[in-house]
Design an enzyme around this catalytic site. Structure first.
Site, PDB file in Angstrom:
ATOM      1  N   CYS A  85     -25.412 -20.886  16.201  1.00 48.95           N
ATOM      2  CA  CYS A  85     -26.267 -19.701  16.179  1.00 48.95           C
ATOM      3  C   CYS A  85     -26.784 -19.270  17.547  1.00 48.95           C
ATOM      4  O   CYS A  85     -26.052 -18.686  18.312  1.00 48.95           O
ATOM      5  CB  CYS A  85     -27.419 -19.893  15.188  1.00 48.95           C
ATOM      6  SG  CYS A  85     -28.214 -18.297  14.824  1.00 48.95           S
ATOM      7  N   LYS A  93     -27.273 -28.684  17.829  1.00 48.76           N
ATOM      8  CA  LYS A  93     -27.677 -27.426  18.479  1.00 48.76           C
ATOM      9  C   LYS A  93     -28.597 -27.659  19.677  1.00 48.76           C
ATOM     10  O   LYS A  93     -29.597 -28.388  19.565  1.00 48.76           O
ATOM     11  CB  LYS A  93     -28.380 -26.555  17.435  1.00 48.76           C
ATOM     12  CG  LYS A  93     -28.796 -25.169  17.900  1.00 48.76           C
ATOM     13  CD  LYS A  93     -29.356 -24.393  16.711  1.00 48.76           C
ATOM     14  CE  LYS A  93     -29.773 -22.979  17.037  1.00 48.76           C
ATOM     15  NZ  LYS A  93     -30.261 -22.259  15.836  1.00 48.76           N
ATOM     16  N   GLU A 112     -24.221 -21.985   9.759  1.00 44.14           N
ATOM     17  CA  GLU A 112     -25.314 -22.878  10.196  1.00 44.14           C
ATOM     18  C   GLU A 112     -26.168 -23.253   8.973  1.00 44.14           C
ATOM     19  O   GLU A 112     -26.414 -22.400   8.115  1.00 44.14           O
ATOM     20  CB  GLU A 112     -26.198 -22.106  11.195  1.00 44.14           C
ATOM     21  CG  GLU A 112     -27.465 -22.839  11.608  1.00 44.14           C
ATOM     22  CD  GLU A 112     -28.430 -21.940  12.416  1.00 44.14           C
ATOM     23  OE1 GLU A 112     -28.526 -20.727  12.129  1.00 44.14           O
ATOM     24  OE2 GLU A 112     -29.095 -22.481  13.322  1.00 44.14           O
TER      25      GLU A 112
END
Ligand code: CDV
Length: 311
Positions: A172, A127, A47
């Site tokens: 994540c 994300k 990430e």
């Protein structure tokens, strides 16, 4: 014919604030060449790979904030990575922080792209689960300002036919949410690629610090098993600007077993030969969604309870 894909999880050691994109891309290319020499067809980076993890700091100045983001991908600084991948014939997954222009509006996302061995873009994911807080909280030893610096991703969770299988991405904090896995699982995803920056210390629940690696592995191993998919989880690890981040980059089989894992908190390749067909016995057996899932019952229970705990 088994569908074998040799994959490298390219764990990165810390990236201090003073390092340039050029420095980082050089490190990425070293890892990429090693991965290609080991016969890998795909390399997975973490990430926000290209810089220090800046959501750990309060930044008020807009130009200073923008400097942490990429205005385009590939950019001048990342073009050598794309060129090297094409030269070597290796695909890659890269997390980065994206500025997008939408009808003249500036939007910021925590993003990952999947690039094919011909250097062409296969897919992009932004994300969805942004952890942390939006305001300055000076009591913390470091900030976690993802809710301030990024918008919630607006691309959903697509899965792509690529590398001989069905591939999805998450980033994540997404890996802690069963919904993220299931949305990909319902699309038949056989391989999930994800990067993370996970501090070892959580200022809100320090009593869980000792469990940081366990919760990381638990989330990814459960996601792999319950959806019958390979998982490549890749850390940016080590002490970055005084903040310790976990390593533990690993490749997980659809049985939930870790088949290869990082030993350091530095730049390190974790390589495994992944048989995508190993997903089939799970998808057609214990987690055969068509036969055994009971979505009508889940809906009934949620409606009855209002999805809140009883008074
Ligand atoms: N970058 C992240 O999303 N990190 C979170 C931490 C802050 C909890 C994670 O889920 O690992």
């Amino acid at each position: 014919m088994p569908r074998i894909l040799t994959i490298a999880a390219a764990q990165m050691g810390p990236i201090q604030r003073s390092r340039s994109r050029r420095d980082v891309v050089e490190r990425l290319i070293v890892l990429m060449r090693d991965a290609a020499a080991m016969g890998c067809q795909l390399i997975v980076y973490p990430e926000a790979t290209l810089t220090a993890f800046f959501p750990h700091w309060w930044i008020e100045d807009e130009a200073e904030l923008d400097a942490w983001f990429e205005q385009e991908m590939p950019s001048n600084e990342t073009a050598p990575l794309f060129a090297e991948a094409k030269r070597l014939g290796i695909g890659f997954h890269l997390g980065y922080c994206e500025i997008a222009r939408d009808a003249g509006r500036k939007r910021r996302f925590n993003t990952a792209v999947l690039v094919g061995p011909d250097g062409a873009m296969i897919g992009k994911y932004r994300k969805i689960h942004l952890p942390g807080h939006a305001d300055h909280e000076p009591w913390r030893p470091f900030q976690n300002l993802e809710k301030r610096y990024f918008e919630v991703g607006d691309l959903g969770w697509p899965a792509w036919r690529a590398f001989g299988g069905v591939v999805g991405m998450m980033i994540c904090n997404d890996r802690r949410w069963p919904e993220a896995w299931r949305v990909l699982g319902l699309q038949g995803t056989e391989l999930v690629l994800l990067g993370y920056n996970t501090p070892r210390h959580d200022p809100t629940t320090p009593q869980h610090d000792r469990l940081a690696e366990f919760h990381n592995a638990l989330s990814m191993q459960a996601g792999a098993y319950q959806n019958g998919c390979w998982v490549v989880g890749v850390a940016k690890a080590g002490i970055e600007e005084g903040i310790g981040q976990i390593g533990g980059s690993c490749i997980i089989a659809p049985t939930g077993e870790i088949v290869a894992q990082a030993l350091t908190e530095a730049d390190e390749l974790v390589v495994a030969r992944c048989d995508l067909d190993a997903a089939t016995p799970i998808k057609q057996g214990i987690f055969n969604f068509a036969r055994h899932r009971r979505p009508e019952h889940y809906r009934m229970i949620v409606e009855r309870t209002g999805a809140t705990p009883p008074a």
